[in-house]
Motif scaffolding. Structure first.
Motif, PDB file in Angstrom:
ATOM      1  N   GLU A  43      -2.625   4.346  -1.616  1.00 50.58           N
ATOM      2  CA  GLU A  43      -3.654   5.077  -0.477  1.00 50.58           C
ATOM      3  C   GLU A  43      -3.368   6.587   0.011  1.00 50.58           C
TER       4      GLU A  43
ATOM      5  N   ARG B  33       0.954  -1.373  -0.131  1.00 48.93           N
ATOM      6  CA  ARG B  33      -0.060  -0.330  -0.114  1.00 48.93           C
ATOM      7  C   ARG B  33       1.186   0.825   0.243  1.00 48.93           C
TER       8      ARG B  33
ATOM      9  N   THR C 218      -2.115  -1.579  -3.706  1.00 54.93           N
ATOM     10  CA  THR C 218      -2.773  -0.304  -3.676  1.00 54.93           C
ATOM     11  C   THR C 218      -2.036   0.540  -3.586  1.00 54.93           C
TER      12      THR C 218
END
Length: 93
Positions: free
Chosen positions: A58, A26, A56
């Motif tokens: 974020e 992340r 991902t």
């Protein structure tokens, strides 16, 4: 991000394992191809395995990334650094 990559490189090999399968990244912003390449090489050096990680983005992390390898979590995010600093201030350190 560079600081977190360096920290991974300094971890003892016996501390890094992806035996339990989950490998995730992340990050505040998508990693560059160069950073992904460096991370892939570091993970192979540490685990002896070719690991694919799910990435991902974020933005709330502000900067840096959080890498999960099985039960090991390496949190090099700016959000985490703020939380650690706030905790120290509350403890009077």
């Amino acid at each position: 991000c560079e600081e977190a990559l360096s920290a991974i490189g300094e971890l003892p090999q016996e501390k890094v394992s992806a035996a339990h399968g989950k490998t995730a990244l992340r990050s505040a912003y998508p990693l560059s191809d160069e950073q992904k390449g460096r991370l892939t090489v570091l993970l192979k050096e540490k685990t002896g395995q070719d690991l694919a990680f799910q990435e991902t983005a974020e933005p709330r992390l502000l900067a840096g990334f959080v890498l999960t390898l099985g039960s090991l979590v390496i949190d090099g995010s700016l959000e985490n650094k703020f939380q650690e600093a706030a905790k120290k201030m509350k403890e009077g350190i």
